[in-house]
Design an enzyme around this catalytic site. Structure first.
Site, PDB file in Angstrom:
ATOM      1  CE  LYS A  51      -3.791  -2.436   2.314  1.00  0.00           C
ATOM      2  NZ  LYS A  51      -4.479  -2.751   3.590  1.00  0.00           N
ATOM      3  CD  GLN A  95      -3.433  -4.380   6.626  1.00  0.00           C
ATOM      4  OE1 GLN A  95      -3.508  -3.343   5.971  1.00  0.00           O
ATOM      5  NE2 GLN A  95      -3.882  -5.531   6.160  1.00  0.00           N
ATOM      6  CG  ASP A 118      -9.507  -0.109   5.163  1.00  0.00           C
ATOM      7  OD1 ASP A 118      -9.255  -0.596   4.047  1.00  0.00           O
ATOM      8  OD2 ASP A 118      -8.680  -0.055   6.093  1.00  0.00           O
TER       9      ASP A 118
HETATM   10  N1  GUN Z   1      -6.963  -6.816   6.384  1.00  0.00           N
HETATM   11  C1  GUN Z   1      -7.327  -7.571   5.332  1.00  0.00           C
HETATM   12  N2  GUN Z   1      -7.832  -6.803   4.351  1.00  0.00           N
HETATM   13  C2  GUN Z   1      -7.771  -5.540   4.795  1.00  0.00           C
HETATM   14  C3  GUN Z   1      -8.129  -4.287   4.228  1.00  0.00           C
HETATM   15  O1  GUN Z   1      -8.623  -4.174   3.107  1.00  0.00           O
HETATM   16  N3  GUN Z   1      -7.895  -3.199   5.002  1.00  0.00           N
HETATM   17  C4  GUN Z   1      -7.373  -3.288   6.246  1.00  0.00           C
HETATM   18  N4  GUN Z   1      -7.208  -2.166   6.937  1.00  0.00           N
HETATM   19  N5  GUN Z   1      -7.040  -4.427   6.808  1.00  0.00           N
HETATM   20  C5  GUN Z   1      -7.232  -5.541   6.076  1.00  0.00           C
END
Ligand code: GUN
Length: 279
Positions: A51, A95, A118
């Site tokens: 990311k 995350q 998100d």
């Molecule tokens: N853990 C697994 N997928 C995601 C996501 O799309 N965003 C976040 N913040 N954590 C995750």
């Protein structure tokens, strides 16, 4: 069989986003995403690194907070508060999963909805459920975008999603309903999963069991979306779908690498740019 190339589409999306980031910069606004990672889950580290790489590619400033696995709730909530009130921060991403001693929902509730790129906060989940989301949930929106960009129809189709999580299954259900699909959510307690899956025009596999879905789960001509990321005995990345067995009978299928993953991140970048533009 059509290969649904998420890497290529994600690159196209990012090329367009780079121009929007540049235009924002010309007005004096540096688009910024804050990424919070708690603990040392190796997969989470990989995802967060990717990311950050996307941010750099687009000219988005990424603020990274690596917190130790024994971080207490007050410290994490304090950081989120600080990011909420920082006018230079447009998106906040915590995350998941968090270490077990932290209450994930409580932490998510602390994120300002306007910065919730998100689409995890109750406000944004509620807006999504009404069919009028502000932010797109990243993985689900990436899947829908990938299907539609390849000219495949969703309206009226039987979509079977094998996942009931807040990150994938439930938000994807909402997006698929908005596309006028007939949606089934299956999970570990579903009776006769194979029978349910074999009715799918579009099958979304997200169970976290390597190569579990072989040709006996798939209707010939179905569109197959593989959300799984697993390692096999040789340490190679494989999906939840047994690609070699399913690809010959599917009309379209995502590769395990270069399928859904890059699309998730492209939508995250899109949400971040939108958050900066809408501020
Ligand atoms: N853990 C697994 N997928 C995601 C996501 O799309 N965003 C976040 N913040 N954590 C995750």
């Amino acid at each position: 069989m059509m290969l649904l190339d998420g890497k290529k589409l994600a690159q196209e999306i990012k090329n367009e986003l780079r121009e929007r980031v540049t235009r924002m910069a010309e007005t004096g606004i540096e688009t910024c995403l804050a990424v919070v990672l708690v603990g040392d889950n190796p997969a989470s580290h990989t995802y967060v690194n990717m990311k950050e790489k996307d941010c750099h590619e687009l000219g988005i400033k990424s603020l990274r907070y690596d917190l130790p696995s024994d971080t207490d709730e007050a410290t994490l909530l304090g950081l989120i508060d600080q990011l909420n009130s920082d006018n230079g921060v447009h998106g906040i991403l915590v995350q998941l999963p968090l270490p077990r001693h932290l209450d994930e929902q409580k932490v998510i509730r602390a994120i300002a909805p306007a910065k919730d790129v998100d689409c995890f906060t109750p406000v944004n989940v509620g807006l999504l459920a009404t069919g009028k989301p502000v932010f797109a949930p990243c993985t689900p929106a990436g899947i829908v975008r990938l299907i539609k960009a390849n000219g495949l129809d969703i309206a009226g189709k039987n979509v079977v999603i094998v996942n009931r999580s807040n990150i994938v299954g439930k938000p994807l259900m909402h997006l698929m309903l908005m596309e006028n699909a007939t949606v089934t959510i299956a999970h570990s307690r579903t009776v006769d999963l194979k029978e349910v899956c074999s009715k799918a025009d579009i099958l979304v596999a997200a169970v976290g069991r390597r190569e579990m879905f072989d040709e006996t789960y798939v209707k010939p001509g179905a569109v197959v979306i593989d959300v799984g990321v697993n390692r096999n005995e040789e340490g190679k990345l494989v999906g939840d779908v047994c690609f070699d067995k399913v690809a010959p009978i599917a009309s379209a299928i995502t590769p395990c690498v270069g399928g859904v993953g890059p699309m998730t991140r492209a939508i995250l970048m899109e949400n971040t740019v939108r958050a900066a533009e809408d501020k």
